[in-house]
Scaffold this motif. Sequence first.
Motif, PDB file in Angstrom:
ATOM      1  N   PHE A   1      65.867  56.902  79.372  1.00  0.00           N
ATOM      2  CA  PHE A   1      65.002  57.835  80.033  1.00  0.00           C
ATOM      3  C   PHE A   1      66.037  58.991  80.336  1.00  0.00           C
ATOM      4  N   PHE A   2      67.000  59.230  80.069  1.00  0.00           N
ATOM      5  CA  PHE A   2      67.827  60.382  80.297  1.00  0.00           C
ATOM      6  C   PHE A   2      67.629  61.382  79.356  1.00  0.00           C
ATOM      7  N   THR A   3      67.063  62.492  79.966  1.00  0.00           N
ATOM      8  CA  THR A   3      66.902  63.684  79.102  1.00  0.00           C
ATOM      9  C   THR A   3      66.991  64.966  79.863  1.00  0.00           C
ATOM     10  N   THR A   4      67.325  65.900  79.237  1.00  0.00           N
ATOM     11  CA  THR A   4      67.338  67.400  79.904  1.00  0.00           C
ATOM     12  C   THR A   4      65.994  68.244  79.550  1.00  0.00           C
ATOM     13  N   LYS A   5      65.207  67.545  78.505  1.00  0.00           N
ATOM     14  CA  LYS A   5      64.021  68.232  78.156  1.00  0.00           C
ATOM     15  C   LYS A   5      62.665  67.492  78.529  1.00  0.00           C
ATOM     16  N   ARG A   6      62.771  66.939  79.821  1.00  0.00           N
ATOM     17  CA  ARG A   6      61.668  66.068  80.319  1.00  0.00           C
ATOM     18  C   ARG A   6      60.307  67.076  80.152  1.00  0.00           C
ATOM     19  N   GLY A   7      60.435  68.279  80.691  1.00  0.00           N
ATOM     20  CA  GLY A   7      59.313  68.969  80.694  1.00  0.00           C
ATOM     21  C   GLY A   7      58.864  69.371  79.344  1.00  0.00           C
ATOM     22  N   ALA A   8      59.780  69.470  78.199  1.00  0.00           N
ATOM     23  CA  ALA A   8      59.656  69.811  77.285  1.00  0.00           C
ATOM     24  C   ALA A   8      59.168  68.576  76.045  1.00  0.00           C
ATOM     25  N   GLY A   9      58.837  67.700  76.515  1.00  0.00           N
ATOM     26  CA  GLY A   9      58.316  66.613  75.659  1.00  0.00           C
ATOM     27  C   GLY A   9      59.655  65.462  75.466  1.00  0.00           C
ATOM     28  N   GLY A  10      60.538  65.587  76.115  1.00  0.00           N
ATOM     29  CA  GLY A  10      61.596  64.617  75.946  1.00  0.00           C
ATOM     30  C   GLY A  10      61.370  63.136  76.711  1.00  0.00           C
ATOM     31  N   THR A  11      61.493  62.140  76.239  1.00  0.00           N
ATOM     32  CA  THR A  11      61.401  60.814  76.790  1.00  0.00           C
ATOM     33  C   THR A  11      62.704  60.439  77.167  1.00  0.00           C
ATOM     34  N   GLY A  12      63.774  60.743  76.920  1.00  0.00           N
ATOM     35  CA  GLY A  12      64.959  60.231  77.046  1.00  0.00           C
ATOM     36  C   GLY A  12      65.440  58.837  76.636  1.00  0.00           C
ATOM     37  N   LEU A  13      64.640  58.560  75.572  1.00  0.00           N
ATOM     38  CA  LEU A  13      64.891  57.168  74.946  1.00  0.00           C
ATOM     39  C   LEU A  13      65.549  57.182  73.537  1.00  0.00           C
ATOM     40  N   GLY A  14      65.583  58.470  73.233  1.00  0.00           N
ATOM     41  CA  GLY A  14      66.005  58.720  71.923  1.00  0.00           C
ATOM     42  C   GLY A  14      67.311  58.135  71.550  1.00  0.00           C
ATOM     43  N   LEU A  15      68.449  58.777  72.329  1.00  0.00           N
ATOM     44  CA  LEU A  15      69.686  58.204  72.039  1.00  0.00           C
ATOM     45  C   LEU A  15      70.072  56.817  72.485  1.00  0.00           C
ATOM     46  N   ASN A  16      69.133  56.469  73.323  1.00  0.00           N
ATOM     47  CA  ASN A  16      69.344  54.917  73.937  1.00  0.00           C
ATOM     48  C   ASN A  16      68.928  54.217  72.930  1.00  0.00           C
ATOM     49  N   ILE A  17      67.717  54.297  72.059  1.00  0.00           N
ATOM     50  CA  ILE A  17      67.192  53.729  71.003  1.00  0.00           C
ATOM     51  C   ILE A  17      68.491  53.861  69.777  1.00  0.00           C
ATOM     52  N   VAL A  18      69.068  54.952  69.547  1.00  0.00           N
ATOM     53  CA  VAL A  18      70.099  55.084  68.551  1.00  0.00           C
ATOM     54  C   VAL A  18      71.299  54.197  68.871  1.00  0.00           C
ATOM     55  N   TYR A  19      71.537  54.316  70.418  1.00  0.00           N
ATOM     56  CA  TYR A  19      72.665  53.427  70.687  1.00  0.00           C
ATOM     57  C   TYR A  19      72.549  52.047  70.470  1.00  0.00           C
ATOM     58  N   ASN A  20      71.558  51.398  70.915  1.00  0.00           N
ATOM     59  CA  ASN A  20      71.167  50.059  70.768  1.00  0.00           C
ATOM     60  C   ASN A  20      71.049  49.486  69.582  1.00  0.00           C
ATOM     61  N   THR A  21      70.370  50.610  68.655  1.00  0.00           N
ATOM     62  CA  THR A  21      70.287  50.254  67.099  1.00  0.00           C
ATOM     63  C   THR A  21      71.452  49.927  66.371  1.00  0.00           C
ATOM     64  N   VAL A  22      72.389  50.835  66.826  1.00  0.00           N
ATOM     65  CA  VAL A  22      73.798  50.837  66.123  1.00  0.00           C
ATOM     66  C   VAL A  22      74.677  49.648  66.508  1.00  0.00           C
ATOM     67  N   LYS A  23      74.419  49.373  68.004  1.00  0.00           N
ATOM     68  CA  LYS A  23      75.212  48.304  68.292  1.00  0.00           C
ATOM     69  C   LYS A  23      74.449  46.890  68.094  1.00  0.00           C
TER      70      LYS A  23
ATOM     71  N   TYR B   1      76.680  65.812  81.841  1.00  0.00           N
ATOM     72  CA  TYR B   1      75.698  65.055  81.299  1.00  0.00           C
ATOM     73  C   TYR B   1      76.379  63.869  80.385  1.00  0.00           C
ATOM     74  N   GLN B   2      77.364  64.371  79.645  1.00  0.00           N
ATOM     75  CA  GLN B   2      78.141  63.389  78.581  1.00  0.00           C
ATOM     76  C   GLN B   2      78.077  61.768  78.717  1.00  0.00           C
ATOM     77  N   LYS B   3      78.242  61.698  80.082  1.00  0.00           N
ATOM     78  CA  LYS B   3      78.335  60.115  80.185  1.00  0.00           C
ATOM     79  C   LYS B   3      77.013  59.565  80.253  1.00  0.00           C
ATOM     80  N   LYS B   4      75.987  60.320  80.468  1.00  0.00           N
ATOM     81  CA  LYS B   4      74.625  59.543  80.720  1.00  0.00           C
ATOM     82  C   LYS B   4      73.846  59.403  79.350  1.00  0.00           C
ATOM     83  N   VAL B   5      74.443  60.314  78.216  1.00  0.00           N
ATOM     84  CA  VAL B   5      73.492  60.545  77.112  1.00  0.00           C
ATOM     85  C   VAL B   5      72.681  59.252  76.465  1.00  0.00           C
ATOM     86  N   PHE B   6      73.380  58.141  76.700  1.00  0.00           N
ATOM     87  CA  PHE B   6      72.869  56.973  76.003  1.00  0.00           C
ATOM     88  C   PHE B   6      72.221  56.319  76.862  1.00  0.00           C
ATOM     89  N   GLU B   7      71.820  56.813  78.285  1.00  0.00           N
ATOM     90  CA  GLU B   7      71.366  55.970  79.145  1.00  0.00           C
ATOM     91  C   GLU B   7      69.728  56.090  78.812  1.00  0.00           C
TER      92      GLU B   7
END
Lengths: 359, 631
Positions: free
Chosen positions: B583-605, B575-581
Amino acid sequence: MKRLLVLIIILLLTMIGCKQNTIKIGLVTTLTGNHSVTGIAIRNGLELKIKEVNDAGGIKGRMIELVIKDDKGDVYLSEELSRELINEGINIILGYELSSKLPVIEALSEEKVVLISPTMTSVELANIDDNFFRTIGTNFQQGESLARVANKQDQQTTIFYDESNQLFAEGLIQGYASNFNGQVEAIMLNGDPIEQSELIINSINQSTDSVLIIENSSDTVTVAQIIYKNGFDVNIYSSNWGISNNLYLQGGKALEGAVFSSVLGNLEDDNYKKFDQNYQAYFNTTPDIASLYAYEAGILTTEVLTRSKDYKYETILASFKKIGKVSGVMSELEFNSYGDIIREIYIVRFIDGKLHFEE
Amino acid sequence: MKKSMNLRSVMNIFYAAAIIIPLILISSFAMSYTRDYIVKVSKEMHYQIIDHLKFNLESFFEQPSQELNALKEYLMLEDEINDELVGKFYDNQTLFHHIRIVNESGTVIYTYPQEDNILGFDFSREQSFEGVTAGAEEAWSRTYVYIKENIISINYAIPMGDNVLIGVIHLDTIKEVFDKAYDNELMTVGITDDTGVYIMHTDYTKVEQRVTDNIVMKQKLDYTKVTQYLNEYYATSLDTDYLDWKIVLYEPVENLKKEINTFILYLSLFILIMVVIALLLGQRFNRVIVQSLKGLVGKTKEVRAGRYDIEFEETNFNELNDLTQNFEAMLLEIKARENRILEQNSEIEIMNSELEARVIDRTDELFAANQELEIALDNLKSTQNQLVESEKLASLGDLVAGLAHEINTPLGIILTVISYLQETTKSLKEKYDSGLLKKSDFEENIKTTLDSEKLIFDNINRSIELMSSFKLISAEHNNLEHQKINVKEFLENIVRSLEPQLKKTNITIVLECDDEVYINTIPLSLYQVIVNLVMNTKVHAYGEAGGLVNVKVKSYGQHLEILVEDFGEGIPKAYQKKVFEPFFTTKRGAGGTGLGLNIVYNTVKQNLKGDIFFNSTEGQGTQFILHLPKE
């Protein structure tokens, strides 16, 4: 392709060069007939010297080639053969063993050739600035030496000489007669002495106490046998011409005590023994005296060729004339400015089948 | 491109090679064999000649003994020497040139034919005489030249009573024997006596001139290569049984070389002729083949020009005829295929047109679809943005919820304490009014009031702190402008603001940062990044168990490095290559949207103009590293 062609041409030229890499010298002498003993002895002595030089590497790397011609004792043939050799480009010819060949020397005096005789003793050729050289003293000197011996014991000498070598005989007789204190009578023999036995016998009278035989070796033995057979008690003298190995084989008691004039010194000399040894090893027989003369003529010739910067006639002739001294077998060979040798005449006596040197 | 060659030349070379190479091989073998053969034949001839000579010579040596002994017997019968008897003997033989009788003292006493002049000569030193007088039954002399006739002679002696009977033999008598035994002009043969002097030779002048052969005296010659008078020879010698005479044969090396060279010459001529013939035949053959091929080439040119109605001529060669036939067949096939191709071409054209129409239609459809897709994409992007904003709002909402919960607690405590104070104060008043108030009661009430004061004070302070933090963050939330902030204070505020949530999740944050580290940045953006990273640990790293989160800050010149580190599950390698993509999440059923790290990535950059990296090992934890410019 071009390189290959050049290489082939170079190889061919080298081969041609190799073929031409000998120095030719001529030998014109009598190898058959009555006087062949001397001629054969000369040939052998010269061959031995040349072989020694070639075995040691030749002269400046070039081998010596001896071109041999048999003149059969004929003077005209001798000249003809000599001219043949000159036309082949040979500019040194040895031979001319008898004074009877003097006309040949005279006929070739203007040719571009150096003539060398190991045995011709004619005094007529002495002290002349010419193209003739020899390694033997004159016949006159021989006559003088024999006369000195005869003076000790003899009063009357009858001389028998070979008509075919008259020139030699005349010089010797002059030398003898001019020094002998007694009387001299000279008788010419023409041909086989056996056929002239009567003349020989009649020429010896009671006053004759010595006979000087001026003949070749075989005829010297024959005359001695005739004298012996007829019981004449005379001292026998002969020239170097009479010396050969035949003396022992055919002379028997007839020559016992005979005295010869010789250019050889003491035959006990170490150098002579060495020459004798080498000769016997090569020819399986003891050397004739003429062989030694010829060997020394070979020494002279090869020494001249060694000292010459080239082998043109003019260079060789000049080298011969200024040769000065050359080491011979038993002594130094000294030449005057005319190229005449200055050497002693020795007396040897035939005792018990051997020649003994007399001091 | 392959270099092509001229067929004719190649075939010529081939023909020549096919002939030359075998010929050379055969020739080499032949030459080698021939050389050996020639040498062998020559050697055998040598042996043959000298053996023959030896045999004849031996006959010669036996003869004198027989003849002279016969004469001796006759003479011994007489008291005196019978001239007539000797004459008869002499006339009936050809061997002896003359006969001599020598007495014991060596004096010649008789000769036949008569030679009066030598009668009385001393022969005491003559070799054969010496031999007999020394006791030999027979003796030979050495060879010598009989001067009178210039002939090589030899004496043979036998004892005859007190005298010695000597026969003088002229060696030219063996010349006939010699000539008969030898008949080869290419070789020279000689007989030497014990001193090496020739007594017989193919060149008789060598005999007359008493030439010495010193090669034969030195060594046994067995087809030995020797040099004589500067020329090379093969020499063979043989010892006779008499008087150390030797027979020697010389063959010039040049002869053999000539023979070999002649053979080589003939062989070379043969090879040359064969090669010429081969080349001529080859040329003829070549011409036929090449002409046929050229013919075919011509036909192909016609075919190329479009003419198919070609006539083919038959050749004399099956292979060429096969080629021609196949070419004809090929031609027909080409024609048929051409027709088919033409038919297919027209079909294709028709299909082409239909296809074009379909393509146009399809293109229109695709265009329309594309338009729709573009619209959809715009919608998606808008949705994504909305989601991002929602996420942000959600995170803000979480923050507000958390804050509300947190304030609720101290407020609750304050309310409880005040309620208690109300009760205790009411009780105290009742006791005072009733006159039952004791000193102990008053003291206890004072203590309770003091304790309650402290609790109220602490909780009010706590509420004020929470509100301050919230204010700070919400103020900073609304502000996207750059501000210079103290990093330590900023992070401490974040930690405080997250305390309620962190307590729930059992996450402990350990902050490591120098006091005097400043950064000029967008505080809101930085807040979002840090909060997302920290809260991610709850969802992805630790789950309900909670754990430690290190936040370490280091200053590197103009950059800041903020490390957010957990020791939780780690991110699986897949999964390591996809973490910043998004809507990628491994906790989709547990409420994960998959946007968190993407937001982090974009915000940092984009907002913070920095970089973000991570290291993660499954089972060991994850480190997120932020590289941010200070200015």
